[in-house]
Design a protein around this motif. Structure first.
Motif, PDB file in Angstrom:
ATOM      1  N   LEU A  16      58.601  39.307  26.666  1.00  0.00           N
ATOM      2  CA  LEU A  16      58.525  39.305  25.203  1.00  0.00           C
ATOM      3  C   LEU A  16      59.589  38.382  24.618  1.00  0.00           C
ATOM      4  O   LEU A  16      60.734  38.368  25.079  1.00  0.00           O
ATOM      5  CB  LEU A  16      58.704  40.728  24.675  1.00  0.00           C
ATOM      6  N   SER A  17      59.228  37.631  23.597  1.00  0.00           N
ATOM      7  CA  SER A  17      60.173  36.687  22.994  1.00  0.00           C
ATOM      8  C   SER A  17      61.393  37.434  22.445  1.00  0.00           C
ATOM      9  O   SER A  17      61.289  38.584  22.008  1.00  0.00           O
ATOM     10  CB  SER A  17      59.507  35.902  21.871  1.00  0.00           C
ATOM     11  N   PRO A  18      62.549  36.775  22.441  1.00  0.00           N
ATOM     12  CA  PRO A  18      63.761  37.402  21.902  1.00  0.00           C
ATOM     13  C   PRO A  18      63.602  37.832  20.437  1.00  0.00           C
ATOM     14  O   PRO A  18      64.138  38.856  20.032  1.00  0.00           O
ATOM     15  CB  PRO A  18      64.832  36.314  22.041  1.00  0.00           C
ATOM     16  N   GLN A  19      62.858  37.062  19.640  1.00  0.00           N
ATOM     17  CA  GLN A  19      62.691  37.411  18.228  1.00  0.00           C
ATOM     18  C   GLN A  19      61.859  38.687  18.072  1.00  0.00           C
ATOM     19  O   GLN A  19      62.190  39.554  17.262  1.00  0.00           O
ATOM     20  CB  GLN A  19      62.062  36.252  17.471  1.00  0.00           C
ATOM     21  N   ARG A  20      60.767  38.816  18.841  1.00  0.00           N
ATOM     22  CA  ARG A  20      59.966  40.041  18.784  1.00  0.00           C
ATOM     23  C   ARG A  20      60.790  41.238  19.261  1.00  0.00           C
ATOM     24  O   ARG A  20      60.746  42.318  18.674  1.00  0.00           O
ATOM     25  CB  ARG A  20      58.699  39.893  19.630  1.00  0.00           C
ATOM     26  N   ARG A  21      61.529  41.045  20.334  1.00  0.00           N
ATOM     27  CA  ARG A  21      62.373  42.119  20.868  1.00  0.00           C
ATOM     28  C   ARG A  21      63.399  42.544  19.814  1.00  0.00           C
ATOM     29  O   ARG A  21      63.592  43.735  19.571  1.00  0.00           O
ATOM     30  CB  ARG A  21      63.055  41.647  22.147  1.00  0.00           C
ATOM     31  N   ALA A  22      64.041  41.583  19.160  1.00  0.00           N
ATOM     32  CA  ALA A  22      65.035  41.897  18.130  1.00  0.00           C
ATOM     33  C   ALA A  22      64.408  42.661  16.964  1.00  0.00           C
ATOM     34  O   ALA A  22      64.997  43.619  16.450  1.00  0.00           O
ATOM     35  CB  ALA A  22      65.713  40.620  17.634  1.00  0.00           C
ATOM     36  N   LEU A  23      63.211  42.244  16.543  1.00  0.00           N
ATOM     37  CA  LEU A  23      62.516  42.937  15.456  1.00  0.00           C
ATOM     38  C   LEU A  23      62.343  44.413  15.793  1.00  0.00           C
ATOM     39  O   LEU A  23      62.647  45.298  14.978  1.00  0.00           O
ATOM     40  CB  LEU A  23      61.147  42.284  15.219  1.00  0.00           C
ATOM     41  N   LEU A  24      61.868  44.690  16.996  1.00  0.00           N
ATOM     42  CA  LEU A  24      61.616  46.075  17.384  1.00  0.00           C
ATOM     43  C   LEU A  24      62.914  46.837  17.663  1.00  0.00           C
ATOM     44  O   LEU A  24      62.993  48.037  17.381  1.00  0.00           O
ATOM     45  CB  LEU A  24      60.666  46.115  18.576  1.00  0.00           C
ATOM     46  N   GLU A  25      63.924  46.153  18.167  1.00  0.00           N
ATOM     47  CA  GLU A  25      65.221  46.815  18.349  1.00  0.00           C
ATOM     48  C   GLU A  25      65.775  47.261  16.998  1.00  0.00           C
ATOM     49  O   GLU A  25      66.268  48.385  16.868  1.00  0.00           O
ATOM     50  CB  GLU A  25      66.208  45.883  19.058  1.00  0.00           C
ATOM     51  N   HIS A  26      65.709  46.379  16.006  1.00  0.00           N
ATOM     52  CA  HIS A  26      66.189  46.755  14.671  1.00  0.00           C
ATOM     53  C   HIS A  26      65.389  47.943  14.131  1.00  0.00           C
ATOM     54  O   HIS A  26      65.972  48.928  13.668  1.00  0.00           O
ATOM     55  CB  HIS A  26      66.091  45.577  13.698  1.00  0.00           C
ATOM     56  N   ALA A  27      64.067  47.850  14.181  1.00  0.00           N
ATOM     57  CA  ALA A  27      63.229  48.922  13.638  1.00  0.00           C
ATOM     58  C   ALA A  27      63.465  50.244  14.369  1.00  0.00           C
ATOM     59  O   ALA A  27      63.509  51.309  13.729  1.00  0.00           O
ATOM     60  CB  ALA A  27      61.760  48.517  13.709  1.00  0.00           C
ATOM     61  N   CYS A  28      63.645  50.192  15.677  1.00  0.00           N
ATOM     62  CA  CYS A  28      63.844  51.431  16.451  1.00  0.00           C
ATOM     63  C   CYS A  28      65.135  52.153  16.087  1.00  0.00           C
ATOM     64  O   CYS A  28      65.224  53.368  16.233  1.00  0.00           O
ATOM     65  CB  CYS A  28      63.799  51.133  17.946  1.00  0.00           C
ATOM     66  N   THR A  29      66.134  51.424  15.586  1.00  0.00           N
ATOM     67  CA  THR A  29      67.382  52.094  15.205  1.00  0.00           C
ATOM     68  C   THR A  29      67.175  53.056  14.039  1.00  0.00           C
ATOM     69  O   THR A  29      67.992  53.949  13.829  1.00  0.00           O
ATOM     70  CB  THR A  29      68.499  51.087  14.821  1.00  0.00           C
ATOM     71  N   LEU A  30      66.082  52.878  13.299  1.00  0.00           N
ATOM     72  CA  LEU A  30      65.837  53.720  12.123  1.00  0.00           C
ATOM     73  C   LEU A  30      64.964  54.937  12.416  1.00  0.00           C
ATOM     74  O   LEU A  30      64.873  55.846  11.584  1.00  0.00           O
ATOM     75  CB  LEU A  30      65.195  52.879  11.014  1.00  0.00           C
ATOM     76  N   VAL A  31      64.322  54.971  13.590  1.00  0.00           N
ATOM     77  CA  VAL A  31      63.417  56.080  13.921  1.00  0.00           C
ATOM     78  C   VAL A  31      64.185  57.400  13.875  1.00  0.00           C
ATOM     79  O   VAL A  31      65.231  57.569  14.505  1.00  0.00           O
ATOM     80  CB  VAL A  31      62.767  55.878  15.311  1.00  0.00           C
ATOM     81  N   GLY A  32      63.654  58.325  13.076  1.00  0.00           N
ATOM     82  CA  GLY A  32      64.263  59.641  12.945  1.00  0.00           C
ATOM     83  C   GLY A  32      65.491  59.697  12.058  1.00  0.00           C
ATOM     84  O   GLY A  32      66.089  60.757  11.897  1.00  0.00           O
ATOM     85  N   HIS A  33      65.880  58.567  11.464  1.00  0.00           N
ATOM     86  CA  HIS A  33      67.113  58.531  10.682  1.00  0.00           C
ATOM     87  C   HIS A  33      66.941  58.131   9.220  1.00  0.00           C
ATOM     88  O   HIS A  33      67.829  58.393   8.415  1.00  0.00           O
ATOM     89  CB  HIS A  33      68.108  57.567  11.327  1.00  0.00           C
ATOM     90  N   VAL A  34      65.852  57.456   8.876  1.00  0.00           N
ATOM     91  CA  VAL A  34      65.670  56.984   7.500  1.00  0.00           C
ATOM     92  C   VAL A  34      64.448  57.669   6.903  1.00  0.00           C
ATOM     93  O   VAL A  34      63.356  57.616   7.476  1.00  0.00           O
ATOM     94  CB  VAL A  34      65.528  55.441   7.449  1.00  0.00           C
ATOM     95  N   PRO A  35      64.617  58.309   5.750  1.00  0.00           N
ATOM     96  CA  PRO A  35      63.502  59.007   5.123  1.00  0.00           C
ATOM     97  C   PRO A  35      62.526  58.051   4.443  1.00  0.00           C
ATOM     98  O   PRO A  35      62.852  56.896   4.157  1.00  0.00           O
ATOM     99  CB  PRO A  35      64.174  59.903   4.084  1.00  0.00           C
ATOM    100  N   TYR A  36      61.347  58.585   4.177  1.00  0.00           N
ATOM    101  CA  TYR A  36      60.349  57.842   3.407  1.00  0.00           C
ATOM    102  C   TYR A  36      60.715  57.935   1.930  1.00  0.00           C
ATOM    103  O   TYR A  36      61.098  59.002   1.441  1.00  0.00           O
ATOM    104  CB  TYR A  36      58.946  58.418   3.622  1.00  0.00           C
TER     105      TYR A  36
END
Length: 176
Positions: A16-36
């Motif tokens: 997977l490209s570094p940019q795609r990996r970075a996108l998902l790494e950033h998004a995963c940091t918010l799972v379970g931590h940021v409300p809707y």
């Protein structure tokens, strides 16, 4: 990081490209931590200290309008925040789009069979958006999204089963 997010990152293909990996790494940091939060947007680098503060919902079109709720992101806000952090540019909305319809319009529709982790998944009426993760062995595609009914940033194991039907490749992401 919550176990589901850690597992999603560990399942990403090595190629997977570094940019795609970075996108998902950033998004995963918010799972379970940021409300809707209906209309919730942020281009802050890293954690936005406003998340969790009580704020009045002012965006029209939701039953929450007028209520004071913990601030967070809406579905397109999650995509925008992850993109802005990946691109390291708070002005990334010009590339990414602001809102589900704009994000989908700024992308190229693709078949589900061509999905890569980081591609966009949308409801058919363009009312909801999320990020595709690595398909499971049974062919289901998990999706990382910010859901009102599920209370915030989550990973749902079966995107199609949850109502996602459209797939698109953002023009700012590499095709690999």
């Amino acid at each position: 990081m919550v176990p589901a997010a850690r597992a999603a990152l560990e399942a990403l293909p090595a190629s997977l490209s570094p940019q795609r990996r970075a996108l998902l790494e950033h998004a995963c940091t918010l799972v379970g931590h940021v409300p809707y939060f209906w209309g919730g947007k942020s281009a802050a680098p890293g954690w936005d200290p406003a998340w969790g503060e009580l704020r009045q919902v002012t965006a029209p079109g939701c039953a929450d309008s007028g209520k004071r709720l913990p601030y967070g992101l809406d579905c397109s806000g999650l995509v925008s925040w992850a993109a802005a952090n990946t691109l390291e540019d708070s002005d990334a909305l010009a590339l990414v789009g602001d809102g589900v319809r704009a994000q989908y319009a700024a992308s190229t529709p693709i078949d589900w069979s061509d999905l890569l982790p980081g591609d966009l998944l949308c409801f058919p009426d363009l009312s909801h958006i999320g990020l595709a993760l690595t398909p499971a062995p049974d062919g289901t595609v998990p999706v990382l999204h910010c859901s009102r009914s599920l209370g915030g940033v989550v990973i749902t194991a079966d995107a199609a089963g949850a109502g996602f039907a459209l797939a698109a490749r953002p023009g700012w992401l590499p095709a690999s």
